[in-house]
Motif scaffolding. Structure first.
Motif, short mmCIF file in Angstrom:
data_model
loop_
_atom_site.label_atom_id
_atom_site.label_comp_id
_atom_site.label_asym_id
_atom_site.label_seq_id
_atom_site.Cartn_x
_atom_site.Cartn_y
_atom_site.Cartn_z
N PRO A 282 -26.42 -30.38 16.00
CA PRO A 282 -27.65 -29.58 16.00
C PRO A 282 -28.28 -29.47 17.39
O PRO A 282 -28.36 -30.45 18.14
CB PRO A 282 -28.56 -30.37 15.04
N GLY A 283 -28.69 -28.27 17.72
CA GLY A 283 -29.41 -28.04 18.96
C GLY A 283 -28.55 -27.82 20.18
O GLY A 283 -29.09 -27.55 21.26
N ARG A 284 -27.22 -27.88 20.02
CA ARG A 284 -26.36 -27.73 21.20
C ARG A 284 -25.72 -26.35 21.31
O ARG A 284 -24.99 -26.07 22.26
CB ARG A 284 -25.28 -28.81 21.21
N GLY A 285 -25.98 -25.48 20.35
CA GLY A 285 -25.51 -24.11 20.44
C GLY A 285 -24.03 -23.91 20.23
O GLY A 285 -23.48 -22.88 20.63
N ILE A 286 -23.36 -24.87 19.59
CA ILE A 286 -21.91 -24.74 19.44
C ILE A 286 -21.52 -23.58 18.54
O ILE A 286 -20.42 -23.04 18.66
CB ILE A 286 -21.26 -26.05 18.94
N GLU A 287 -22.44 -23.15 17.66
CA GLU A 287 -22.12 -22.05 16.74
C GLU A 287 -21.93 -20.73 17.47
O GLU A 287 -21.40 -19.77 16.90
CB GLU A 287 -23.22 -21.93 15.68
N THR A 288 -22.35 -20.65 18.74
CA THR A 288 -22.11 -19.44 19.52
C THR A 288 -20.75 -19.48 20.23
O THR A 288 -20.34 -18.47 20.81
CB THR A 288 -23.21 -19.24 20.58
N CYS A 289 -20.09 -20.63 20.17
CA CYS A 289 -18.85 -20.82 20.92
C CYS A 289 -17.62 -20.99 20.03
O CYS A 289 -16.51 -20.65 20.44
CB CYS A 289 -18.95 -22.05 21.82
N VAL A 290 -17.79 -21.56 18.84
CA VAL A 290 -16.66 -21.79 17.94
C VAL A 290 -17.02 -21.35 16.53
O VAL A 290 -18.19 -21.30 16.16
CB VAL A 290 -16.21 -23.27 17.93
N ALA A 291 -15.98 -21.06 15.75
CA ALA A 291 -16.16 -20.66 14.36
C ALA A 291 -14.98 -21.14 13.54
O ALA A 291 -13.88 -21.35 14.07
CB ALA A 291 -16.28 -19.14 14.25
N SER A 292 -15.21 -21.30 12.26
CA SER A 292 -14.12 -21.62 11.35
C SER A 292 -13.25 -20.38 11.16
O SER A 292 -13.73 -19.24 11.23
CB SER A 292 -14.70 -22.08 10.01
N ALA A 293 -11.96 -20.62 10.91
CA ALA A 293 -11.03 -19.51 10.71
C ALA A 293 -9.92 -19.92 9.76
O ALA A 293 -9.61 -21.11 9.62
CB ALA A 293 -10.43 -19.06 12.05
N THR A 294 -9.33 -18.94 9.11
CA THR A 294 -8.10 -19.17 8.35
C THR A 294 -6.93 -18.68 9.19
O THR A 294 -7.02 -17.63 9.86
CB THR A 294 -8.12 -18.46 7.00
N ILE A 295 -5.85 -19.45 9.17
CA ILE A 295 -4.67 -19.15 9.97
C ILE A 295 -3.47 -19.11 9.03
O ILE A 295 -3.14 -20.10 8.38
CB ILE A 295 -4.46 -20.22 11.06
N GLU A 296 -2.83 -17.95 8.95
CA GLU A 296 -1.70 -17.77 8.05
C GLU A 296 -0.49 -17.25 8.83
O GLU A 296 -0.63 -16.47 9.77
CB GLU A 296 -2.05 -16.79 6.94
N ALA A 297 0.69 -17.68 8.42
CA ALA A 297 1.92 -17.22 9.06
C ALA A 297 3.09 -17.56 8.14
O ALA A 297 2.95 -18.32 7.18
CB ALA A 297 2.09 -17.87 10.43
N ARG A 298 4.25 -17.01 8.47
CA ARG A 298 5.45 -17.25 7.68
C ARG A 298 6.63 -17.50 8.59
O ARG A 298 6.77 -16.86 9.64
CB ARG A 298 5.73 -16.04 6.78
N LYS A 299 7.50 -18.44 8.20
CA LYS A 299 8.75 -18.65 8.92
C LYS A 299 9.75 -17.58 8.46
O LYS A 299 9.90 -17.35 7.25
CB LYS A 299 9.30 -20.04 8.64
N PRO A 300 10.43 -16.92 9.38
CA PRO A 300 11.36 -15.87 8.98
C PRO A 300 12.47 -16.40 8.08
O PRO A 300 12.88 -17.56 8.17
CB PRO A 300 11.94 -15.37 10.31
N HIS A 301 12.96 -15.54 7.22
CA HIS A 301 14.15 -15.86 6.44
C HIS A 301 15.36 -15.90 7.38
O HIS A 301 15.33 -15.32 8.47
CB HIS A 301 14.38 -14.80 5.35
N ALA A 302 16.40 -16.58 6.97
CA ALA A 302 17.61 -16.66 7.78
C ALA A 302 18.11 -15.25 8.09
O ALA A 302 18.23 -14.41 7.19
CB ALA A 302 18.68 -17.45 7.03
N GLY A 303 18.35 -15.00 9.36
CA GLY A 303 18.84 -13.70 9.78
C GLY A 303 17.76 -12.69 10.07
O GLY A 303 18.05 -11.63 10.62
N GLU A 304 16.52 -12.99 9.69
CA GLU A 304 15.43 -12.06 9.95
C GLU A 304 15.03 -12.13 11.42
O GLU A 304 14.90 -13.22 11.99
CB GLU A 304 14.22 -12.42 9.08
N VAL A 305 14.83 -11.00 12.05
CA VAL A 305 14.48 -10.97 13.47
C VAL A 305 12.96 -11.05 13.59
O VAL A 305 12.24 -10.21 13.04
CB VAL A 305 15.00 -9.71 14.16
N ALA A 306 12.49 -12.08 14.31
CA ALA A 306 11.06 -12.23 14.55
C ALA A 306 10.66 -11.42 15.78
O ALA A 306 11.46 -11.26 16.70
CB ALA A 306 10.71 -13.70 14.76
#
Length: 283
Positions: free
Chosen positions: A250-274
């Motif tokens: 509280p009082g340090r202003g961190i809410e202007t610098c960082v935020a919560s986020a969701t991070i999603e990704a997938r590992k390619p299937h065999a042979g799939e080009v990333a």
């Protein structure tokens, strides 16, 4: 790594010590600490905070007291879409909260592996699993940059507000890709940087342990995931997390610098080009 005066090994030791103290109860009144919620320790109302992050009352009732230490910044299971029989790996499993919930979702034919570098957290998590009789959950000592898990093990990798604490995030994402099966999913709740940190925050060791100074920008997280071999990468900042973030210091202003986020990704299937390269990645 953020531009501060600490070496990566020093950051790791600070984090290990703080979370060991939280798990062992050596930090008795974390509301008196500079960082009091995410990455700070259990505070009054952790149940309400968990529900604000997307956990249900049923979730909270399903785990023993002390499994939820109030250390998260979201609910990775809300985006993980766990299915019966799946294998789940939790990066930075703490006292076992997300692992125990995942165990219920994957059922007796599934398996959950929690990894944490803090002995005290592991002891707490194992005790919580024993209380529930959750024999499809195991907890392993290890660092996220060197996971004690074989290649192509997991259907899903989850994590809740931990990767921001690790200086070498690129290596964490490479390890996550390695342990996922082809086609496996990454579902993470974490903190991302949304504006430059003032000097007093960037160099404050407490902010490194408090999910602030170690956060990377969303575009950097996206680039690191793609470089690690992931596809279908999506980093979604949650603008409604501002009030929650402000309560951490509280009082340090961190809410202007960082935020919560969701991070999603997938590992390619065999042979799939990333898209990270002209040949198959992580296949």
């Amino acid at each position: 790594m953020p531009d501060n005066t600490l070496e990566p090994a020093d950051v790791k030791e600070l984090v290990r010590t703080r979370y060991g103290d939280i798990a062992a109860g050596r930090i008795a009144d974390v509301t008196a600490q500079p960082a009091s919620a995410c990455c700070g320790g259990a505070t009054p109302g952790v149940g309400e905070k968990a529900q604000a992050m997307g956990y249900s009352a049923e979730d909270l009732a399903a785990v023993p007291d002390g499994a939820n230490l109030g250390l998260g910044c979201g609910n990775p299971q809300a985006i993980a879409a766990l299915q019966p029989g799946e294998v789940v790996v939790d990066l930075g499993s703490g006292a076992g909260f997300d692992c125990l919930l995942a165990a219920r979702r994957v059922g007796p034919t599934g398996r959950v592996i929690g990894v944490d570098m803090t002995h005290e957290m592991l002891a707490k998590a194992r005790a919580n699993a024993t209380k529930l009789g959750a024999d499809n959950v195991t907890f392993r000592l290890g660092e996220l940059e060197h996971l004690p898990i074989a290649d192509n093990t997991a259907d899903v990798v989850i994590s809740n507000c931990v990767i921001n604490l690790v200086p070498d995030k690129a290596q964490v994402f490479r390890e996550a890709c390695r342990v996922l099966k082809p086609g496996g999913r990454l579902a993470v709740s974490d903190v991302v940087n949304i504006a430059p940190l003032p000097e007093d925050l960037r160099t404050d060791p407490v902010m490194l342990c408090g999910c602030v100074a170690g956060a990377a920008p969303a575009d950097r997280v996206t680039a690191l995931l793609r470089a690690a071999g992931f596809v279908d990468v999506a980093v979604t900042v949650k603008p409604d997390s501002r009030e929650m973030v402000a309560s951490w210091a509280p009082g340090r202003g961190i809410e202007t610098c960082v935020a919560s986020a969701t991070i999603e990704a997938r590992k390619p299937h065999a042979g799939e080009v990333a898209p990270c390269c002209t040949s198959t990645c992580c296949g």
